[in-house]
Motif scaffolding. Structure first.
Motif, short mmCIF file in Angstrom:
data_model
loop_
_atom_site.label_atom_id
_atom_site.label_comp_id
_atom_site.label_asym_id
_atom_site.label_seq_id
_atom_site.Cartn_x
_atom_site.Cartn_y
_atom_site.Cartn_z
N ILE A 184 0.84 -1.14 0.19
CA ILE A 184 -0.03 0.06 0.16
C ILE A 184 1.02 1.20 0.00
O ILE A 184 1.73 1.37 1.06
N CYS A 185 0.67 1.99 -0.98
CA CYS A 185 1.65 3.34 -1.12
C CYS A 185 0.56 4.33 -1.86
O CYS A 185 0.34 3.95 -3.15
N LYS A 186 0.83 5.36 -1.48
CA LYS A 186 -0.21 6.39 -2.06
C LYS A 186 0.52 7.73 -2.08
O LYS A 186 0.61 8.54 -1.44
N PRO A 187 1.27 7.79 -3.32
CA PRO A 187 2.29 8.89 -3.17
C PRO A 187 1.59 10.42 -3.37
O PRO A 187 2.14 11.44 -3.04
N GLU A 188 0.45 10.43 -3.94
CA GLU A 188 -0.28 11.61 -4.01
C GLU A 188 -0.64 12.04 -2.52
O GLU A 188 -0.88 13.34 -2.31
N ALA A 189 -0.70 11.43 -1.55
CA ALA A 189 -0.98 11.65 -0.19
C ALA A 189 0.18 12.71 0.49
O ALA A 189 -0.35 13.38 1.60
N SER A 190 1.26 12.44 -0.22
CA SER A 190 2.56 13.29 0.28
C SER A 190 2.81 14.34 -0.77
O SER A 190 4.05 14.73 -0.77
N ARG A 191 1.77 14.71 -1.51
CA ARG A 191 2.23 15.62 -2.51
C ARG A 191 2.84 17.25 -1.95
O ARG A 191 2.31 17.58 -0.99
N GLY A 192 3.83 17.45 -2.39
CA GLY A 192 4.45 18.83 -1.90
C GLY A 192 5.54 18.56 -0.96
O GLY A 192 6.33 19.37 -0.48
N LEU A 193 5.62 17.39 -0.31
CA LEU A 193 6.72 17.15 0.70
C LEU A 193 8.02 16.85 0.03
O LEU A 193 7.87 16.14 -1.10
N THR A 194 8.85 17.55 0.62
CA THR A 194 10.42 17.31 0.21
C THR A 194 11.27 16.95 1.29
O THR A 194 10.83 17.42 2.34
N VAL A 195 12.65 16.48 0.85
CA VAL A 195 13.57 16.18 1.84
C VAL A 195 14.89 16.50 1.51
O VAL A 195 14.95 16.31 0.20
N LEU A 196 15.78 17.02 2.13
CA LEU A 196 17.18 17.24 1.73
C LEU A 196 17.95 16.09 2.03
O LEU A 196 18.12 15.56 2.95
N GLY A 197 18.41 15.32 0.89
CA GLY A 197 19.14 13.99 0.94
C GLY A 197 19.76 13.60 -0.36
O GLY A 197 19.50 14.44 -1.50
N ASP A 198 20.25 12.39 -0.35
CA ASP A 198 20.79 11.87 -1.54
C ASP A 198 19.60 11.09 -2.03
O ASP A 198 19.56 9.75 -1.54
N GLU A 199 19.25 11.29 -3.16
CA GLU A 199 17.96 10.58 -3.64
C GLU A 199 18.46 8.96 -3.90
O GLU A 199 17.69 7.94 -3.55
N PRO A 200 19.55 8.71 -4.67
CA PRO A 200 19.95 6.91 -4.73
C PRO A 200 19.85 6.47 -3.21
O PRO A 200 19.50 5.30 -3.04
N MET A 201 20.72 7.03 -2.39
CA MET A 201 20.55 6.43 -0.96
C MET A 201 19.18 6.40 -0.49
O MET A 201 18.86 5.23 0.35
N LEU A 202 18.30 7.39 -0.57
CA LEU A 202 17.03 7.17 0.16
C LEU A 202 16.22 6.16 -0.70
O LEU A 202 15.36 5.35 -0.05
N ARG A 203 16.45 6.05 -2.13
CA ARG A 203 15.70 5.09 -2.70
C ARG A 203 16.09 3.63 -2.34
O ARG A 203 15.52 2.42 -2.07
N GLN A 204 17.48 3.53 -2.03
CA GLN A 204 18.16 2.18 -1.56
C GLN A 204 17.62 1.87 0.10
O GLN A 204 17.36 0.60 0.12
N ALA A 205 17.55 2.82 0.72
CA ALA A 205 17.05 2.70 2.06
C ALA A 205 15.61 2.13 2.01
O ALA A 205 15.16 1.06 2.77
N LEU A 206 14.44 2.76 1.41
CA LEU A 206 13.42 2.17 1.28
C LEU A 206 13.27 0.99 0.69
O LEU A 206 12.54 -0.02 1.03
N ALA A 207 14.10 0.68 -0.43
CA ALA A 207 14.05 -0.49 -1.07
C ALA A 207 14.32 -1.78 -0.22
O ALA A 207 13.73 -2.62 0.01
N ASN A 208 15.56 -1.34 0.71
CA ASN A 208 15.99 -2.57 1.62
C ASN A 208 14.69 -2.74 2.62
O ASN A 208 14.48 -3.90 3.13
N LEU A 209 14.13 -1.79 3.20
CA LEU A 209 13.05 -1.86 4.21
C LEU A 209 12.04 -2.63 3.57
O LEU A 209 11.47 -3.56 4.23
#
Length: 469
Positions: A341-366
């Motif tokens: 269950i993932c609803k990207p539209e519910a987090s519209r406008g949210l941003t974070v300062l980070g390294d995008e490949p690392m964040l993708r890797q972290a979520l993928a691992n979880l």
């Protein structure tokens, strides 16, 4: 006033220097109070004795005038006290045996003889105020009279009040000076301790080059800072040796493993006729691939921990990252009999300062970790939210078996794996890699009970509080 500012001021006011200043101030105020009581008693007693001695001298002088020159001479002498220049400060009265005033600016005979202190408001000619009086009889063969002499002691009271006022002002001044000095010293010490805490936190996050600044005052905190810096220096050397050793081992082993992998792969392709040997070689190939993945993960974690600063960081769109995770893993979980269950539209406008490949890797691992350790029918939820203080939180939750509270810290350690009923492939580095990525972003990784299942949250601090190493 912000909560952070209030907490900071509260820490300063509860500091050792400010507490010591308050204790010293309390001791000083006790001494000042005792000294004030003693000075007041001594000064008041001394001034009252001086007044009594003056009244005794005046009484004796009037007696001598009466004895030598008679009653009329005494009346004339007492009459001089009725002049305006004297009447407001001194008082005298001569009364006959019937209590009738014969002379002086006192119109009423006191009820008794001896010492007394009386308040007057109708004296002649109006020398009103608080007086110290002495009344005594004057007897002669011809007449019996009563002589009363007095001194206005309002001035003495004013002097006593001025003393109390001066002591009070001294107490207020010392209190203000002590509070200001204690606050200033406590603030300076708290600032040093805060800097020390920030440095130690940076070291704990892998920045072994961080050092605690030492001032020229060379106080106790500076000397402690010097010792801590020395320990950090030794720790940095040991850490560098350990990291270099691990990297060297991983790098040196990757080459022969890579060559062995290629050789086994080539041998497997040439064993078209021997199915049994081919199966064994494929097992060896899988094991080599697993070992190679382990070394890749170790080197990736090492590189993440060694990286620092805001280089490579940018504003990452949270909905875009969630949409990519949904597109990639929703089919995979569906094949495993699970649901994402993932609803990207519910987090519209949210941003974070980070390294995008690392964040993708972290979520993928979880997400992979949740799917791997949960049975069929499990629902995995991936979402994001922004808290009231501006912190951004990414969460991966499942309704599986979860992890006991006393084991949640252990699973973040490298090579640690949770025991389960069925064997689960993996190296035990997935959550360790997520932890390293969280540290890189100055974020906190929290494992909590989802009731049922496990909830893993990556909490990024507000932009105003980001302190990337």
């Amino acid at each position: 006033m912000s909560v952070t500012a209030s907490m900071r001021r509260g820490n300063i006011l509860s500091g050792g220097a400010f507490t010591a200043a308050l204790l010293s101030l309390s001791a000083f105020m006790v001494v000042l109070l005792a000294l004030g009581v003693i000075l007041y008693a001594v000064l008041s007693g001394a001034m009252e004795r001086d007044v009594d001695e003056q009244l005794i001298e005046e009484t004796e002088l009037f007696r001598q005038i009466y004895d030598r020159y008679g009653q009329q001479a005494l009346v004339d002498a007492i009459g001089q006290l009725e002049t305006p220049a004297v009447a407001g400060r001194r008082m005298a009265g001569l009364f006959d045996a019937g209590g009738r005033r014969l002379a002086g600016n006192l119109d009423t005979l006191p009820l008794s003889e001896g010492w007394m202190t009386l308040e007057f408001d109708q004296l002649l000619p109006r020398p009103n105020g608080l007086y110290r009086l002495h009344a005594s009889g004057i007897a002669s063969p011809d007449v019996t009279a009563t002589l009363v002499v007095g001194y206005n002691i309002r001035v003495l009271q004013q002097a006593e009040w001025r003393l109390l006022y001066a002591l009070m002002l001294a107490g207020v001044a010392v209190t203000a000076a002590s509070v200001v000095a204690g606050y200033a010293v406590s603030r300076r010490m708290f600032s040093k301790l805060e800097t020390m805490s920030g440095t130690l936190e940076a070291v704990s996050r892998g920045d072994t080059a961080a050092r605690i600044p030492v001032s020229r005052l060379d106080d106790q905190i500076d000397r402690i800072a010097q010792r801590i810096n020395a320990h950090i220096e030794r720790l940095a050397v040991l850490s560098d040796i350990t990291r270099n050793t691990i990297n060297t081992i991983a790098h040196d082993l990757r080459l022969p493993l890579g060559r062995a992998f290629l050789e086994v792969q080539q041998a497997t392709s040439e064993m078209a006729d021997d199915a049994r040997a081919r199966g064994r070689m494929e097992n060896v190939l899988a094991e080599l691939e697993s070992v190679n993945g382990t070394f890749d993960a170790i080197m990736r974690i090492s590189r993440i921990r060694a990286s620092g600063g805001q280089a490579g960081l940018s504003t990452v769109s949270v909905p875009d990252v969630l949409a990519e995770m949904q597109e990639t893993f929703a089919p995979l979980l569906e094949d495993a009999g699970q649901r994402l269950i993932c609803k990207p539209e519910a987090s519209r406008g949210l941003t974070v300062l980070g390294d995008e490949p690392m964040l993708r890797q972290a979520l993928a691992n979880l997400v992979q970790n949740a799917s791997r350790h949960c049975p069929a029918g499990t629902t995995v939820t991936l979402d994001a939210m922004k808290e009231e203080d501006g912190a951004m939180v990414l969460r991966v939750c499942d309704d599986g078996l979860g992890i006991p509270a006393d084991r949640r810290y252990d699973v973040l350690l490298p090579f640690h794996r949770v025991e389960s009923e069925k064997p689960v492939p993996g190296t035990g580095l997935g959550l360790a890699l997520v932890s390293a990525i969280a540290v890189r972003h100055d974020a906190s990784l929290v494992l909590s009970d989802n009731r049922p299942g496990l909830a893993v949250s990556i909490r990024f601090p507000p932009r105003s509080k980001i302190n990337i190493l």
